[in-house]
Design a protein around this motif. Structure first.
Motif, PDB file in Angstrom:
ATOM      1  N   ILE A  33       0.843  -1.347   0.042  1.00 24.12           N
ATOM      2  CA  ILE A  33       0.072   0.022  -0.063  1.00 24.12           C
ATOM      3  C   ILE A  33       0.873   1.214   0.036  1.00 24.12           C
ATOM      4  O   ILE A  33       1.976   1.211   0.703  1.00 24.12           O
ATOM      5  CB  ILE A  33      -0.935   0.065   1.054  1.00 24.12           C
ATOM      6  N   VAL A  34       0.543   2.263  -0.956  1.00 24.94           N
ATOM      7  CA  VAL A  34       1.192   3.544  -0.551  1.00 24.94           C
ATOM      8  C   VAL A  34       0.228   4.591  -0.291  1.00 24.94           C
ATOM      9  O   VAL A  34      -0.824   4.875  -0.541  1.00 24.94           O
ATOM     10  CB  VAL A  34       1.499   4.071  -2.060  1.00 24.94           C
ATOM     11  N   ILE A  35       0.661   5.171   0.934  1.00 21.93           N
ATOM     12  CA  ILE A  35      -0.034   6.191   1.869  1.00 21.93           C
ATOM     13  C   ILE A  35       0.572   7.466   1.105  1.00 21.93           C
ATOM     14  O   ILE A  35       1.844   7.611   1.665  1.00 21.93           O
ATOM     15  CB  ILE A  35       0.154   5.785   3.239  1.00 21.93           C
ATOM     16  N   ASP A  36      -0.119   8.330   0.895  1.00 25.88           N
ATOM     17  CA  ASP A  36       0.214   9.569   0.275  1.00 25.88           C
ATOM     18  C   ASP A  36      -0.349  10.692   1.501  1.00 25.88           C
ATOM     19  O   ASP A  36      -1.478  10.985   1.462  1.00 25.88           O
ATOM     20  CB  ASP A  36      -0.301   9.945  -0.990  1.00 25.88           C
ATOM     21  N   ALA A  37       0.637  11.408   1.947  1.00 24.90           N
ATOM     22  CA  ALA A  37       0.198  12.605   2.943  1.00 24.90           C
ATOM     23  C   ALA A  37       0.225  13.833   2.067  1.00 24.90           C
ATOM     24  O   ALA A  37       1.074  14.121   1.654  1.00 24.90           O
ATOM     25  CB  ALA A  37       1.190  12.718   4.009  1.00 24.90           C
ATOM     26  N   ALA A  61      -1.180   9.948   8.453  1.00 20.54           N
ATOM     27  CA  ALA A  61      -0.690   9.128   7.311  1.00 20.54           C
ATOM     28  C   ALA A  61       0.065   7.970   8.210  1.00 20.54           C
ATOM     29  O   ALA A  61       0.139   6.900   7.862  1.00 20.54           O
ATOM     30  CB  ALA A  61       0.119   9.794   6.226  1.00 20.54           C
ATOM     31  N   LEU A  62       0.995   8.815   8.914  1.00 14.37           N
ATOM     32  CA  LEU A  62       2.101   7.814   9.660  1.00 14.37           C
ATOM     33  C   LEU A  62       1.507   7.200  10.711  1.00 14.37           C
ATOM     34  O   LEU A  62       1.839   5.992  10.888  1.00 14.37           O
ATOM     35  CB  LEU A  62       3.210   8.907  10.365  1.00 14.37           C
ATOM     36  N   LYS A  63       0.346   7.558  11.406  1.00 10.12           N
ATOM     37  CA  LYS A  63      -0.483   6.638  12.277  1.00 10.12           C
ATOM     38  C   LYS A  63      -0.934   5.623  11.726  1.00 10.12           C
ATOM     39  O   LYS A  63      -1.063   4.389  12.234  1.00 10.12           O
ATOM     40  CB  LYS A  63      -1.427   7.480  13.035  1.00 10.12           C
ATOM     41  N   PHE A  64      -1.763   5.796  10.572  1.00  8.01           N
ATOM     42  CA  PHE A  64      -2.535   4.694   9.744  1.00  8.01           C
ATOM     43  C   PHE A  64      -1.346   3.740   9.127  1.00  8.01           C
ATOM     44  O   PHE A  64      -1.441   2.520   9.423  1.00  8.01           O
ATOM     45  CB  PHE A  64      -2.854   5.562   8.506  1.00  8.01           C
ATOM     46  N   GLY A  65      -0.136   4.275   8.652  1.00  7.13           N
ATOM     47  CA  GLY A  65       0.766   3.116   8.220  1.00  7.13           C
ATOM     48  C   GLY A  65       1.236   2.107   9.543  1.00  7.13           C
ATOM     49  O   GLY A  65       1.484   1.185   9.255  1.00  7.13           O
ATOM     50  N   ASP A 102      -0.795  -2.067  -4.599  1.00  6.63           N
ATOM     51  CA  ASP A 102      -1.868  -2.864  -4.752  1.00  6.63           C
ATOM     52  C   ASP A 102      -3.133  -1.597  -4.447  1.00  6.63           C
ATOM     53  O   ASP A 102      -4.341  -1.903  -4.732  1.00  6.63           O
ATOM     54  CB  ASP A 102      -2.124  -3.868  -3.861  1.00  6.63           C
ATOM     55  N   VAL A 103      -3.002  -0.668  -3.580  1.00  5.09           N
ATOM     56  CA  VAL A 103      -3.677   0.254  -3.082  1.00  5.09           C
ATOM     57  C   VAL A 103      -2.899   1.763  -3.018  1.00  5.09           C
ATOM     58  O   VAL A 103      -1.793   1.514  -2.403  1.00  5.09           O
ATOM     59  CB  VAL A 103      -4.276  -0.255  -1.552  1.00  5.09           C
ATOM     60  N   PHE A 104      -3.530   2.704  -3.349  1.00  4.63           N
ATOM     61  CA  PHE A 104      -3.118   3.800  -3.161  1.00  4.63           C
ATOM     62  C   PHE A 104      -4.134   4.816  -2.010  1.00  4.63           C
ATOM     63  O   PHE A 104      -5.282   5.078  -2.748  1.00  4.63           O
ATOM     64  CB  PHE A 104      -2.844   4.726  -4.278  1.00  4.63           C
ATOM     65  N   ILE A 105      -3.714   5.435  -1.024  1.00  2.89           N
ATOM     66  CA  ILE A 105      -4.489   6.352  -0.449  1.00  2.89           C
ATOM     67  C   ILE A 105      -4.157   7.601  -0.356  1.00  2.89           C
ATOM     68  O   ILE A 105      -2.838   7.611   0.365  1.00  2.89           O
ATOM     69  CB  ILE A 105      -4.830   5.724   0.829  1.00  2.89           C
TER      70      ILE A 105
END
Length: 263
Positions: A33-37, A61-65, A102-105
């Motif tokens: 997963i790529v998490i974009d702040a 974003a950092l907490k989510f990751g 597989d996922v981008f948020i």
């Protein structure tokens, strides 16, 4: 590259449709997963009275990751940024594509011009803006390209031109159904578990989602220019709750996807 011309609103609009490589999520498991702040560095994003959008986005974003890394060790978490730095919109999508995500948020906060009583969370997928409100949200988020030195990556797209947004009606993602499924799960978590006002799942033309080759969503955590909502979003409690909501939605999406593939 296919060039097409359309006449819209009396203006000749030229678009370059770039075929996408559908290499993501062909396996049976969701592994990356790529998490974009959203925003960062010289791009502060929306401004509240006591905080900036870029700082809230990064904290959530950092907490989510961290929740994913702690509870789903089989998932690789990649961030578009982990510090207060400026990352071009095209590079955010490129990070996801290079890593076969597989996922981008993409995580953001909303704001309104003048009106401070609007509140609530909403989740967007790539698509044609159905109303002026959605179009305005997209324009605000896309305006980050005005801080970039090279707009050729967007075919000289003008984020302030209403006519130009017809491009997004021509580039419906092949992952739209999966994106809508994920967006629905996120929105339910925001509203039913965290108690945020439900602004629903929406569609709009976001450049950060345009060239991602996997299910992709953009979340608006709330309105930073609403004092009550800003206090919640900048608090440790609020950021933890929103990050947990994102984690639970992603975990549910991952579980359902892998169940369908008999993993």
């Amino acid at each position: 590259m296919i060039q097409r011309k359309f006449f819209q609103f009396g203006v000749l609009v030229v678009f370059f449709l770039i075929p996408f490589c559908s290499f993501a999520q062909k396996g049976e498991k969701i592994q990356t997963i790529v998490i974009d702040a959203g925003h960062g560095g010289k791009d502060t994003g929306a401004l509240g009275r006591l905080s900036t959008e870029k700082s809230i986005n990064l904290s959530v974003a950092l907490k989510f990751g961290a929740y994913i890394e702690e509870n789903l060790p089989d998932v690789k978490v990649i961030y578009t940024r982990t510090t207060d730095k400026f990352v071009e919109l095209s590079e955010r999508a490129a990070i996801a594509n290079r890593n076969n995500a597989d996922v981008f948020i993409s995580i953001h906060c909303n704001s309104t011009d003048g009106i401070t009583s609007v509140d609530g969370a909403e989740t967007f997928v790539m698509g044609e803006s159905k109303n002026e409100a959605n179009l305005n949200v997209a324009k605000k988020e896309n305006s980050a390209i005005l801080l970039e030195s090279n707009t050729k990556a967007y075919d000289n797209f003008d984020p302030n031109s209403t006519e130009a947004y017809i491009i997004f009606s021509l580039n419906q993602s092949i992952y739209q159904s999966q994106s809508l499924s994920l967006a629905d799960k996120v929105q339910k978590q925001f509203t039913k578990k965290v108690g945020r006002h439900d602004r629903g799942v929406q569609q709009a033309g976001f450049l950060v989602l345009w060239k991602t080759s996997m299910p992709s969503i953009l979340v608006e955590l709330g309105f930073i220019n609403n004092m009550k909502e800003e206090q919640f979003l900048k608090s440790e409690t609020g950021q933890t709750q929103m990050a947990l909501a994102l984690y639970r939605a992603f975990e549910e999406y991952k579980r359902e996807f892998e169940s369908e593939n008999h993993v």
